[in-house]
Scaffold this motif. Structure first.
Motif, short mmCIF file in Angstrom:
data_model
loop_
_atom_site.label_atom_id
_atom_site.label_comp_id
_atom_site.label_asym_id
_atom_site.label_seq_id
_atom_site.Cartn_x
_atom_site.Cartn_y
_atom_site.Cartn_z
N LEU A 1 17.61 -19.67 -16.00
CA LEU A 1 16.63 -18.74 -16.55
C LEU A 1 16.11 -17.79 -15.48
O LEU A 1 16.04 -16.57 -15.68
CB LEU A 1 15.47 -19.50 -17.20
CG LEU A 1 14.41 -18.64 -17.91
CD1 LEU A 1 15.04 -17.85 -19.04
CD2 LEU A 1 13.28 -19.54 -18.43
N PHE A 2 15.75 -18.33 -14.32
CA PHE A 2 15.35 -17.54 -13.16
C PHE A 2 16.40 -17.74 -12.06
O PHE A 2 16.76 -18.89 -11.76
CB PHE A 2 13.97 -17.95 -12.65
CG PHE A 2 12.84 -17.61 -13.57
CD1 PHE A 2 12.22 -16.36 -13.50
CD2 PHE A 2 12.41 -18.53 -14.52
CE1 PHE A 2 11.18 -16.05 -14.35
CE2 PHE A 2 11.37 -18.21 -15.38
CZ PHE A 2 10.76 -16.97 -15.30
N PRO A 3 16.89 -16.68 -11.44
CA PRO A 3 17.95 -16.83 -10.43
C PRO A 3 17.59 -17.76 -9.28
O PRO A 3 18.44 -18.51 -8.80
CB PRO A 3 18.16 -15.39 -9.95
CG PRO A 3 17.71 -14.52 -11.06
CD PRO A 3 16.58 -15.26 -11.70
N HIS A 4 16.32 -17.74 -8.85
CA HIS A 4 15.96 -18.53 -7.69
C HIS A 4 15.89 -20.02 -8.00
O HIS A 4 15.81 -20.85 -7.07
CB HIS A 4 14.61 -18.06 -7.14
CG HIS A 4 13.43 -18.42 -7.99
ND1 HIS A 4 13.10 -17.74 -9.12
CD2 HIS A 4 12.50 -19.41 -7.86
CE1 HIS A 4 12.02 -18.27 -9.68
NE2 HIS A 4 11.64 -19.29 -8.93
N GLN B 1 6.57 -20.58 -3.71
CA GLN B 1 5.37 -19.80 -4.04
C GLN B 1 5.54 -19.05 -5.36
O GLN B 1 4.60 -18.90 -6.13
CB GLN B 1 5.06 -18.81 -2.92
CG GLN B 1 4.61 -19.46 -1.62
CD GLN B 1 3.37 -20.31 -1.83
OE1 GLN B 1 2.35 -19.83 -2.32
NE2 GLN B 1 3.44 -21.58 -1.45
N LEU B 2 6.76 -18.59 -5.63
CA LEU B 2 7.01 -17.94 -6.91
C LEU B 2 6.92 -18.96 -8.05
O LEU B 2 6.36 -18.67 -9.12
CB LEU B 2 8.39 -17.27 -6.92
CG LEU B 2 8.79 -16.56 -8.21
CD1 LEU B 2 7.76 -15.50 -8.60
CD2 LEU B 2 10.17 -15.92 -8.06
N ASN B 3 7.45 -20.16 -7.82
CA ASN B 3 7.32 -21.21 -8.83
C ASN B 3 5.86 -21.57 -9.07
O ASN B 3 5.47 -21.89 -10.21
CB ASN B 3 8.09 -22.46 -8.39
CG ASN B 3 9.59 -22.30 -8.56
OD1 ASN B 3 10.04 -21.48 -9.36
ND2 ASN B 3 10.36 -23.08 -7.81
N ALA B 4 5.04 -21.53 -8.02
CA ALA B 4 3.61 -21.82 -8.18
C ALA B 4 2.95 -20.77 -9.09
O ALA B 4 2.05 -21.10 -9.88
CB ALA B 4 2.93 -21.84 -6.82
N ARG B 5 3.40 -19.54 -9.01
CA ARG B 5 2.84 -18.49 -9.88
C ARG B 5 3.35 -18.64 -11.32
O ARG B 5 2.62 -18.33 -12.27
CB ARG B 5 3.18 -17.11 -9.32
CG ARG B 5 2.51 -16.87 -7.97
CD ARG B 5 2.42 -15.41 -7.59
NE ARG B 5 1.57 -15.28 -6.40
CZ ARG B 5 0.25 -15.15 -6.43
NH1 ARG B 5 -0.38 -15.14 -7.59
NH2 ARG B 5 -0.45 -15.03 -5.32
N PRO C 1 16.04 -8.92 -12.32
CA PRO C 1 16.63 -7.91 -11.42
C PRO C 1 15.95 -7.86 -10.06
O PRO C 1 16.62 -7.67 -9.03
CB PRO C 1 16.44 -6.60 -12.20
CG PRO C 1 16.28 -7.01 -13.62
CD PRO C 1 15.58 -8.32 -13.58
N GLN C 2 14.62 -8.03 -10.03
CA GLN C 2 13.90 -7.97 -8.77
C GLN C 2 14.19 -9.21 -7.92
O GLN C 2 14.35 -9.11 -6.70
CB GLN C 2 12.40 -7.84 -9.05
CG GLN C 2 12.07 -6.60 -9.88
CD GLN C 2 10.60 -6.47 -10.18
OE1 GLN C 2 9.80 -6.18 -9.28
NE2 GLN C 2 10.21 -6.68 -11.43
N ILE C 3 14.26 -10.37 -8.57
CA ILE C 3 14.56 -11.60 -7.84
C ILE C 3 15.98 -11.53 -7.27
O ILE C 3 16.22 -11.92 -6.11
CB ILE C 3 14.40 -12.83 -8.75
CG1 ILE C 3 12.93 -13.00 -9.16
CG2 ILE C 3 14.90 -14.10 -8.05
CD1 ILE C 3 12.69 -14.10 -10.17
N ARG C 4 16.93 -11.02 -8.06
CA ARG C 4 18.31 -10.90 -7.57
C ARG C 4 18.39 -9.95 -6.38
O ARG C 4 19.15 -10.18 -5.43
CB ARG C 4 19.22 -10.41 -8.70
CG ARG C 4 19.49 -11.46 -9.75
CD ARG C 4 20.69 -11.09 -10.60
NE ARG C 4 20.87 -12.03 -11.69
CZ ARG C 4 21.43 -13.21 -11.58
NH1 ARG C 4 21.89 -13.61 -10.40
NH2 ARG C 4 21.56 -14.00 -12.63
#
Length: 446
Positions: free
Chosen positions: A437-440, A403-407, A380-383
């Motif tokens: 799985l992840f929107p981004h 950077q999110l993928n790095a985390r 929900p936050q990524i969307r």
């Protein structure tokens, strides 16, 4: 009906009225009935002030949908919902009889992106409902007269509309005046604001309650009570509308009269004015400074600036400006085998830094949960981020998503005990198995 105690209903009469109020609200909420027969509540009953029970009920539903924290009285929405009929009846009784007085607002400090502090004033729940009653009535009168360049907190207008229009105007105007009013919400002159409200709304009850809200005072974080002689606290339901009325008189209407050929976009106190030449920009900026001083406002000395997107100038100016989380700057675009320099929209540096701080605060690598559970929490936050910053394009967000993928990769290393290469491979396998799985991941996969 007999009254006592300075015009208020006596105890037995008030209790009887509350019973009718409860019965009427129940019928309204389920059957939408307005008849007054068989002892049902008259939704359009008024007293000395023309405020009906229907107006209070509609305001309650509107404010309830927006939630919000408690004010100085600590009253929560859970308590209000359980006692809605009794509380709303009392609020209507006081509003309609002129005996309503708001409580001081609770001051809350919010960190700004530039490192400063913004003070919010949180009214009580019942005061927010009362403000919504007045706002609904006042907005119907002032909305038709607002300028087309005003976008903030207006029906059917959004941040994206303002940014798109600003970018569009930059195609025909090489210079921009980026205006920042220093401490706007804290420095609005009450007398000038009340004059503006009275000009557009002749209803005395509206003027009465607006003035009471302005003078309600603030309870600071240390518990100290402070009188309010300037400003309208951010956080109130009616504050954005009052700000729009004030700036419509101070800026929008003045620009339409004095500089009708200069387009602008205003979102609350964030203002962008477009000019064709450096000389025009300097002249108009000086006139705006004078106008603000006349209306007891002050432009921020460093944040207010002239921007040269792609024009000729004798002086050196910034080449880009930030507006509502985005940066508008020149960009090279290939069109029919030609390279053109056109204004384009990107995420601003401040917004990007803020998002990276948000990712850090999520502490993804410390979550001892399966990846699917983490995705369920973050989606929900990524969307929400994508809905805002992907409105115009998505390429400018690649660095943020990497950077999110790095985390996420750091979580794999911690959770699975893998090295860098093995962790990358494991995450890539998860992407192939479930690319949604992840929107981004649709724009920046591992």
């Amino acid at each position: 009906m007999r009254r006592s105690n300075g015009g208020r209903l006596n105890h037995s009469s008030e209790e009887a009225y509350e019973n009718k109020w409860s019965e009427g609200l129940s019928l309204f909420s389920y059957q939408n009935q307005f008849t007054t027969s068989n002892g049902m509540t008259d939704y359009f009953e008024t007293k000395s002030q023309p405020i009906t029970k229907l107006m209070v009920w509609q305001a309650y539903k509107k404010v309830r949908a927006n939630q919000g924290s408690a004010g100085i009285d600590g009253m929560t929405w859970e308590y209000v919902d359980k006692n809605a009929y009794r509380l709303l009846y009392k609020l209507w009784n006081r509003l309609s009889s002129g005996s309503y007085f708001p409580a001081p607002v609770r001051q809350v400090a919010i960190a700004k992106k530039d490192g400063g502090i913004r003070s919010l004033g949180i009214p009580t729940v019942m005061d927010r409902i009362a403000q919504q009653v007045v706002k609904q009535h006042l907005e119907m009168q002032v909305e038709p007269v607002f300028h087309e360049g005003s976008y903030g907190y207006r029906p059917n207008r959004s941040c994206h509309d303002a940014v798109a229009k600003a970018n569009s105007n930059c195609f025909n105007h090489d210079f921009v005046i980026d205006i920042d009013i220093q401490g706007f919400f804290d420095t609005i002159n009450h007398e000038l604001l009340m004059n503006a409200v009275a000009h557009y709304c002749k209803d005395k009850w509206v003027q009465l309650y607006v003035e009471r809200w302005l003078k309600a005072g603030i309870i600071e974080q240390d518990g100290k009570a402070t009188r309010t002689v300037l400003g309208t606290p951010q956080g109130g339901v009616i504050s954005p509308l009052l700000a729009n009325i004030f700036l419509h008189v101070v800026f929008d209407g003045w620009m339409a009269k004095e500089h009708p050929e200069k387009p602008f976009e205003r979102y609350a106190d964030d203002i962008v004015v477009h000019c064709k030449t450096e000389k025009q920009a300097i002249y108009v900026l000086n006139k705006i400074k004078q106008r603000m001083q006349e209306c007891k406002l002050r432009l921020h000395p460093t944040k207010t600036k002239i921007v040269n997107l792609r024009g000729y100038s004798e002086k050196k100016y910034p080449k880009s400006f930030d507006f509502l989380g985005f940066t508008i700057r020149p960009n090279c675009v290939k069109f029919k085998e030609k390279v053109l320099i056109v204004p384009s929209i990107f995420i601003s540096t401040k917004s990007r830094t803020s998002l990276l701080e948000k990712f850090k605060d999520w502490n993804i690598h410390k979550r001892r949960k399966p990846l699917a559970v983490i995705a369920q929490y973050l989606t929900p936050q990524i969307r929400g981020i994508m809905n805002y910053f992907h409105k115009f394009s998505s390429g400018h967000m690649n660095y943020v998503w990497k950077q999110l993928n790095a985390r996420l990769l750091k979580w794999v290393k911690w959770e699975k005990g893998l090295g860098v290469r093995a962790a990358i491979k494991w995450l890539q396998i998860q992407y192939k198995l479930n690319p949604h799985l992840f929107p981004h991941w649709q724009v920046a996969h591992p």
